[in-house]
Design a protein around this motif. Sequence first.
Motif, PDB file in Angstrom:
ATOM      1  N   THR A 169      46.273  41.687  37.800  1.00 49.39           N
ATOM      2  CA  THR A 169      45.929  42.599  36.704  1.00 49.39           C
ATOM      3  C   THR A 169      44.570  42.260  36.110  1.00 49.39           C
ATOM      4  O   THR A 169      43.745  43.139  35.846  1.00 49.39           O
ATOM      5  CB  THR A 169      47.016  42.537  35.609  1.00 49.39           C
ATOM      6  N   VAL A 170      44.316  40.962  35.902  1.00 44.21           N
ATOM      7  CA  VAL A 170      43.020  40.537  35.373  1.00 44.21           C
ATOM      8  C   VAL A 170      41.901  40.857  36.366  1.00 44.21           C
ATOM      9  O   VAL A 170      40.818  41.330  35.981  1.00 44.21           O
ATOM     10  CB  VAL A 170      43.049  39.032  35.046  1.00 44.21           C
ATOM     11  N   ILE A 171      42.158  40.627  37.654  1.00 40.04           N
ATOM     12  CA  ILE A 171      41.154  40.920  38.676  1.00 40.04           C
ATOM     13  C   ILE A 171      40.817  42.411  38.693  1.00 40.04           C
ATOM     14  O   ILE A 171      39.658  42.805  38.855  1.00 40.04           O
ATOM     15  CB  ILE A 171      41.656  40.453  40.057  1.00 40.04           C
ATOM     16  N   LEU A 172      41.834  43.266  38.506  1.00 39.94           N
ATOM     17  CA  LEU A 172      41.587  44.713  38.441  1.00 39.94           C
ATOM     18  C   LEU A 172      40.641  45.058  37.290  1.00 39.94           C
ATOM     19  O   LEU A 172      39.758  45.908  37.427  1.00 39.94           O
ATOM     20  CB  LEU A 172      42.909  45.466  38.269  1.00 39.94           C
ATOM     21  N   VAL A 232      38.368  43.174  35.977  1.00 42.83           N
ATOM     22  CA  VAL A 232      37.039  42.583  36.145  1.00 42.83           C
ATOM     23  C   VAL A 232      36.347  43.102  37.403  1.00 42.83           C
ATOM     24  O   VAL A 232      35.148  43.334  37.419  1.00 42.83           O
ATOM     25  CB  VAL A 232      37.135  41.036  36.180  1.00 42.83           C
ATOM     26  N   GLY A 233      37.123  43.253  38.495  1.00 40.53           N
ATOM     27  CA  GLY A 233      36.548  43.647  39.769  1.00 40.53           C
ATOM     28  C   GLY A 233      35.956  42.493  40.543  1.00 40.53           C
ATOM     29  O   GLY A 233      35.119  42.700  41.433  1.00 40.53           O
ATOM     30  N   ARG A 282      32.725  36.015  31.909  1.00 41.51           N
ATOM     31  CA  ARG A 282      31.623  36.852  31.402  1.00 41.51           C
ATOM     32  C   ARG A 282      32.127  38.234  30.985  1.00 41.51           C
ATOM     33  O   ARG A 282      31.566  38.847  30.072  1.00 41.51           O
ATOM     34  CB  ARG A 282      30.546  36.993  32.479  1.00 41.51           C
ATOM     35  N   ALA A 283      33.161  38.742  31.648  1.00 47.63           N
ATOM     36  CA  ALA A 283      33.710  40.052  31.306  1.00 47.63           C
ATOM     37  C   ALA A 283      34.384  40.056  29.937  1.00 47.63           C
ATOM     38  O   ALA A 283      34.662  41.126  29.387  1.00 47.63           O
ATOM     39  CB  ALA A 283      34.704  40.501  32.374  1.00 47.63           C
ATOM     40  N   GLN A 284      34.648  38.866  29.374  1.00 50.46           N
ATOM     41  CA  GLN A 284      35.327  38.771  28.076  1.00 50.46           C
ATOM     42  C   GLN A 284      34.362  38.429  26.944  1.00 50.46           C
ATOM     43  O   GLN A 284      34.788  37.947  25.887  1.00 50.46           O
ATOM     44  CB  GLN A 284      36.418  37.694  28.148  1.00 50.46           C
TER      45      GLN A 284
END
Length: 336
Positions: free
Chosen positions: A167-170, A172-173, A182-184
């Motif tokens: 879910t987290v990978i989705l 962020v990509g 960095r996405a957070q």
Amino acid sequence: MDGFLSTPVGILAITVAQTLALLVPVLIAVAYLTLAERKVLAAMQMRKGPNVVGPFGLLQPFADAGKMLMKETIIPSGSSRLLFIMAPMLTFLLAMIAWAVIPVQDGWAIADINVGILYLFAISSLGVYGIIIAGWASNSKYAFLGALRSAAQMVSYEVSMGFVIVTVILCVGSQNLSDIVRAQENVWFFIPLFPMFIIFFVSTLAETNRAPFDLPEGESELVAGFFVEYSSMSFALFFLGEYANMILMSALTTILFLGGWHPPIHAEPFTWIPGFVWFALKICLCLFVFIWVRATFPRYRYDQLMRLGWKVFLPFSLLWLVITAAVLKLTGWLPA
């Protein structure tokens, strides 16, 4: 000097220096986590805890280590000697090498690889082997039952942890742990993915065999479980491996949901504090909750443990994964 650093010997020297710079603080943290746990549990039970060895008991971890080193290593006569000795070494080694991909600050990781999540999956999957080998090689029914419990427990909760990480990978990509942090920068993921954050943290308790899911070490029925036949430093390696895994899982929770090295507010004076300090403070917060849970909740029955993993966490995490993917697709955040 720059020419030397670009040679194979120079690259090796840099890698060794980075490894020592990370693992030495981790080992010191493991030692003092044992003291912190005893102190926090003592405070919650209105007593003092270790306070004799050194000022405020600060040298107690070194006294414990000295005691373990001086004890005799007993190998049962019916055991498989080589595997019996290798099992605690394997457990401790895997807890250490997993730190290779952990970014403690922006641009600072021993190996900032693009498949950091897969690397951690592989290491965590191998972790169960040390416990299974210890239970089988001990030639003891209690140790073997504890190893079987641990294998079933770790496999069960790794499934739901996997869906949480996907879910987290989705969102962020990327599978790069630095990219996830960095996405957070603006919003930590524990806010939009709060139910998954709870599932992940509870699963880390089960993955590390911590209370209230410490069934593999159930002294009331298994007489300490898979390490019942171990003594001296072989027992200490299991002990250190468990605490190193606690710190590792707290670091992973920090990276996936708590913004890694980012401060809670991007304004002074929060921005004055270095990123690795924020990273360490968040790990300490997670570790405090580990200890708090141990002091608060009674141990689950084994059927309750399995039911929670397979009938609650697994379907809920799968459902939330599908909902997250659908929302990201509809809003245009998910690539086609």
